[in-house]
Design a protein around this motif. Structure first.
Motif, mmCIF file in Angstrom:
data_model
loop_
_atom_site.group_PDB
_atom_site.id
_atom_site.type_symbol
_atom_site.label_atom_id
_atom_site.label_comp_id
_atom_site.label_asym_id
_atom_site.label_seq_id
_atom_site.Cartn_x
_atom_site.Cartn_y
_atom_site.Cartn_z
ATOM 1 N N GLY A 447 0.776 -1.237 0.000
ATOM 2 C CA GLY A 447 0.000 0.000 0.000
ATOM 3 C C GLY A 447 0.804 1.282 0.000
ATOM 4 N N ASP A 448 2.094 1.241 0.335
ATOM 5 C CA ASP A 448 2.914 2.446 0.289
ATOM 6 C C ASP A 448 3.224 2.815 -1.166
ATOM 7 O OD1 ASP A 448 2.905 2.366 2.993
ATOM 8 O OD2 ASP A 448 5.076 2.357 3.255
ATOM 9 N N TRP A 449 3.418 4.096 -1.415
ATOM 10 C CA TRP A 449 3.915 4.488 -2.729
ATOM 11 C C TRP A 449 4.686 5.805 -2.618
ATOM 12 C CZ3 TRP A 449 -0.813 6.801 -1.692
ATOM 13 C CH2 TRP A 449 -1.048 8.066 -2.208
ATOM 14 N N ARG A 473 -5.714 -5.504 -2.507
ATOM 15 C CA ARG A 473 -6.646 -4.362 -2.482
ATOM 16 C C ARG A 473 -5.894 -3.071 -2.214
ATOM 17 N NH1 ARG A 473 -11.906 -4.979 1.014
ATOM 18 N NH2 ARG A 473 -12.370 -6.292 -0.796
ATOM 19 N N ALA A 474 -4.963 -3.099 -1.267
ATOM 20 C CA ALA A 474 -4.176 -1.892 -0.998
ATOM 21 C C ALA A 474 -3.347 -1.509 -2.210
ATOM 22 C CB ALA A 474 -3.278 -2.113 0.222
ATOM 23 N N THR A 475 -2.812 -2.505 -2.924
ATOM 24 C CA THR A 475 -2.012 -2.225 -4.113
ATOM 25 C C THR A 475 -2.847 -1.563 -5.192
ATOM 26 O OG1 THR A 475 -0.579 -4.109 -3.627
ATOM 27 C CG2 THR A 475 -0.530 -3.260 -5.865
ATOM 28 N N VAL A 476 -4.061 -2.081 -5.406
ATOM 29 C CA VAL A 476 -4.941 -1.490 -6.427
ATOM 30 C C VAL A 476 -5.290 -0.061 -6.054
ATOM 31 C CG1 VAL A 476 -7.226 -1.665 -7.477
ATOM 32 C CG2 VAL A 476 -5.855 -3.714 -7.139
ATOM 33 N N THR A 477 -5.609 0.173 -4.793
ATOM 34 C CA THR A 477 -5.923 1.535 -4.357
ATOM 35 C C THR A 477 -4.719 2.446 -4.526
ATOM 36 O OG1 THR A 477 -7.485 0.631 -2.744
ATOM 37 C CG2 THR A 477 -6.806 2.905 -2.447
ATOM 38 N N MET A 478 -3.539 1.931 -4.168
ATOM 39 C CA MET A 478 -2.319 2.711 -4.348
ATOM 40 C C MET A 478 -2.133 3.104 -5.806
ATOM 41 S SD MET A 478 0.971 2.092 -5.701
ATOM 42 C CE MET A 478 1.478 0.431 -5.377
ATOM 43 N N ALA A 479 -2.369 2.156 -6.721
ATOM 44 C CA ALA A 479 -2.197 2.451 -8.145
ATOM 45 C C ALA A 479 -3.155 3.539 -8.596
ATOM 46 C CB ALA A 479 -2.406 1.180 -8.963
ATOM 47 N N ARG A 480 -4.396 3.479 -8.105
ATOM 48 C CA ARG A 480 -5.367 4.515 -8.467
ATOM 49 C C ARG A 480 -4.925 5.884 -7.978
ATOM 50 N NH1 ARG A 480 -11.351 1.947 -7.175
ATOM 51 N NH2 ARG A 480 -11.442 0.478 -8.922
#
Length: 782
Positions: A447-449, A473-480
């Motif tokens: 989830g970090d970016w 899910r955190a990765t997808v949100t991070m990408a958005r």
């Protein structure tokens, strides 16, 4: 008789009476007195029939008599005992002397007689059966009695009486058995289910596995008279159990990992030395890249030698690629010595008994397993080949699953890694290095970016964010969010305005997923967005619930920027505030997520202080940022990660005064020529005469548009960095729009010409209006 004696009819324990033909008791033995609970004087003169429970049954008792010895059963009076078995023998001499005939009557309790008979029948049948070898040894371990199935092998003599085990077994095997039997003789402790492999002298071969049990024999007065042993051939059972154990161990090691090479090595180590002396496992080359392997009905296959165990050093080269022609037919098989045409003379499997089994899954050839035994061990059997085929079948599924996992993971990691920038970036004014440690080590992203975004006019945006939660899910949100930040940054919004738009986006994401039972917290996030202007050395930063950046001055002093952080993204309803601060040349900005400063600290302020104390000594003059980041993270997070950790370090250096120039112009057409003169003079001073014509034209068009459509004071600025930047600022908030002019129109072609003549162009809003900028590549240095 004495209860518990070995033989209830032993002469020494007879309950004996001497009676005449009328049944009158003449004499008795001590055992009779004990059995009948009467003394000899009490018995003398009495009648035998009076000892019965029913004296009237005496004729019936006599009817059991027949032959020279009468035998039968009788029931004694209750106070004398229960049912007894008796024997009657006529005594010689009485009739010839003119005397009455006399008879010897002896008896024993019927229960003891039955026990003796059962024991006798048991021993007889035990020696007659041929499924278990039975032997009785004397105290010197000489065979005194055996059945015919003691050891059904060549070399065991037919007549074993008086023989020792060493007379027909190999010395080492006989010594093992002798030691066990002597211990039973000495201690009386039974031996139960002791496995020993035995070989006869005549036929040593592979031997047979015998399960031996033994117990000591004792006679009267507990005198030791020998030892009895049973020998059960359990070779087939032990081999079957061994094969099952081997299959279980192979399945266990195959289920521990989804790495094809590691699975192959573990399996080879299981097979050697328990099953074979050498094991070689080749895996299809396509497995390691995640590609589809060749179908099994193809003739040509490429395998990589992946694992080998038991081979001599250098005999089998790990990683060697083997091209095979199977003829399109795959079959598991065995061979003897060097008959296998798939091994060369230098192969460690040459000159061995060997087997091979193919690894096949879903119609494709995944690899093969080959095993070999030296001539000192028995050759493989059909059961061994079946076992290897079963192991190969399970290994094929594991290896193919590893291939599919590799393919999917490569795709996922490639996609997720593409969501993050390079760990190091360089612009004309900022150099960055980062450390990114996700707790989800399987995918490498969570989830970090962070991001480093080049902006117009040589400015740079630095971003660090943290999405609530972990996993996909955190990765997808991070990408958005990262995509949204880049899009908003392209509009050159100020940090507080950009975070306001980002907050609206997160609220919409949470609202859109309420039907999927996803709470608002699932889309919560924090973010720090800041810009650096190399001309003014000014940084502009705003925070949405995120820790503030640290600023390390060139002298090594470190402070955290005093921000007034707004709420985390997704909360809504509260404003964000931008803060301006100056960053001197060669200062270092440190942006991080809370996973770096919260570990081991109850208070975030303590964590930020620890970060400052770690940064100052690590940022020695001239030391690369790429070395500083890992050192700082390793000091603050020494153990396993409890949260994702991100650290972004950025060294900034501004544009020198000699590399930028600016002018303020009135909104009058007469200033256009003045502006051209400023441009030409400055480019000549910089030695950029090659760009003079284009830049003069660009400046003229932009200033003319500003005079025509905006009015007010006009700003002109030139910046020389890695490119030549030309800016024109005015007080209008109207967005310039490029359009295609008709042939009859005299104007409307200015922005179209600018787009054709420059490498990039754009506009950004400012607090006092807007700025239109262009970039041109500098000519190569001569």
């Amino acid at each position: 008789m004495t209860p518990g004696s070995d033989d209830p009819l032993d002469v020494g324990h007879w309950a004996g009476l001497v009676a005449d033909e009328n049944g009158t008791i003449l004499r008795s033995t001590l055992a009779a007195e004990a059995l009948l609970s009467r003394s000899a004087s009490e018995l003398h003169g009495g009648r035998v029939q009076d000892l019965l429970a029913v004296p009237e049954s005496w004729p019936t008792v006599l009817e059991q008599s027949g032959g020279p010895v009468w035998a039968g059963r009788a029931v004694l009076a209750p106070h004398l005992g229960g049912e007894v078995e008796f024997r009657v023998l006529p005594l010689a001499g009485g009739e010839s002397a003119g005397q009455a005939r006399e008879f010897l009557v002896f008896a024993a309790p019927q229960t003891l007689v039955m026990q003796w008979r059962q024991g006798h029948a048991f021993m007889r049948e035990l020696f007659l059966q041929d499924r278990i070898g039975l032997a009785v040894f004397d105290n010197e371990l000489r065979l005194v009695r055996t059945n015919t199935h003691l050891l059904p092998y060549l070399g065991v003599p037919d007549e074993l009486y008086g023989a020792r085990l060493g007379d027909f077994l190999q010395e080492a095997d006989a010594q093992v058995l002798d030691t066990c039997l002597r211990n039973v003789l000495a201690t009386g402790t039974p031996l139960v289910g002791f496995d020993v492999k035995v070989h006869t002298r005549v036929e040593p071969g592979a031997g047979r596995i015998m399960s031996v049990s033994a117990f000591r024999l004792q006679g009267a007065n507990e005198h030791v008279i020998g030892v009895t042993a049973t020998f059960t051939d359990v070779t087939d059972q032990r081999l079957s159990r061994h094969r099952l154990d081997l299959l279980h161990r192979a399945t266990t090691v195959l289920s521990t990992t989804l790495a094809a090479a590691e699975s192959a090595r573990d399996l080879a180590n299981v097979l050697v030395p328990e099953f074979s002396d050498v094991a070689v496992i080749d895996v299809a080359e396509a497995v390691f890249s995640g590609d589809e392997p060749t179908p099994e009905h193809y003739s040509s296959h490429t395998l990589r030698r992946t694992a080998a165990a038991g081979a001599a050093p250098g005999a089998l080269l790990a990683g060697e690629v083997v091209d095979m022609d199977t003829g399109g037919t795959l079959s598991d098989r065995m061979w003897s010595h060097s008959e296998d045409d798939s091994v060369g003379p230098d192969d460690a499997l040459g000159h061995m008994h060997g087997m091979s089994a193919w690894l096949r899954a879903r119609g494709a050839l995944i690899g093969r397993i080959r095993v070999g035994r030296s001539c000192d061990r028995p050759p493989f059997t059909g059961d061994d080949l079946d076992l290897l085929a079963e192991i190969a079948s399970r290994a094929a599924l594991v290896v193919d699953n590893a291939r599919r996992y590799t393919r999917e993971r490569n795709a996922a990691v490639g996609l997720q890694r593409s969501l993050l920038p390079s760990s190091t970036t360089d612009t004309a004014t900022v150099h960055t290095a980062s450390v990114y440690l996700p707790t989800d080590t399987a995918t490498g992203v969570s989830g970090d970016w962070f991001d480093v975004i080049p902006l117009s006019s040589a400015r740079v945006a630095l971003v660090v964010g943290d999405v609530v939660g972990r996993g996909l899910r955190a990765t997808v949100t991070m990408a958005r969010l990262r995509t949204a930040v880049r899009t908003l940054a392209d509009l050159d919004l100020e940090p507080d305005e950009l975070l306001a738009h980002l907050d609206d986006l997160v609220s919409e994401l949470a609202s859109d997923t309420k039907d999927a039972e996803t709470s608002l917290g699932s889309f919560g996030a924090t973010c720090l967005y800041m810009t650096y202007d190399p001309v003014t050395r000014q940084c502009l930063a705003a925070s949405a619930g995120h820790p503030p950046p640290a600023l390390v001055a060139p002298d090594g002093s470190a402070v955290h920027v005093d921000l007034n952080p707004g709420p985390p993204l997704g909360v809504g309803g509260l404003p964000f505030e931008s803060v301006t601060f100056e960053a001197a040349d060669h200062s270092v900005l440190a942006l991080c997520t809370d996973g770096l400063i919260a570990r081991g600290h109850a208070d975030v302020d303590e964590g930020m202080a620890a970060l400052r104390h770690a940064l100052s000594p690590a940022l020695a003059p001239g030391r690369p940022l790429e070395e500083v980041g890992p050192e700082v993270v390793g000091e603050l997070v020494p153990g396993p990660l409890a949260d994702d950790v991100t650290l972004l370090l950025a060294t900034v250096h501004g544009v020198s005064a000699q590399d930028h120039a600016s002018w303020t112009l009135a909104a009058d057409p007469s200033v256009v020529s003045e502006a051209r003169a400023h441009v030409l003079g400055q480019l000549s001073l910089w030695g950029l005469d090659e760009l003079a014509f284009t830049t003069e034209l660009v400046a003229s068009e932009l200033i003319t548009n500003a005079i025509r459509y905006a009015g007010g004071t006009i700003g002109l600025r030139l910046i020389r960095t890695s490119s030549l930047i030309c800016e024109v600022s005015d007080a209008s908030n109207t967005q310039p729009r490029m359009r295609r002019a008709h042939d009859t129109e005299e104007g409307g072609r200015g922005l179209f010409l600018i787009a054709q003549l420059t490498d990039r162009w754009g506009s950004r809003y400012t607090r006092s209006g807007k700025t239109i900028w262009t970039e041109q590549e500098l000519p190569p240095s001569r």
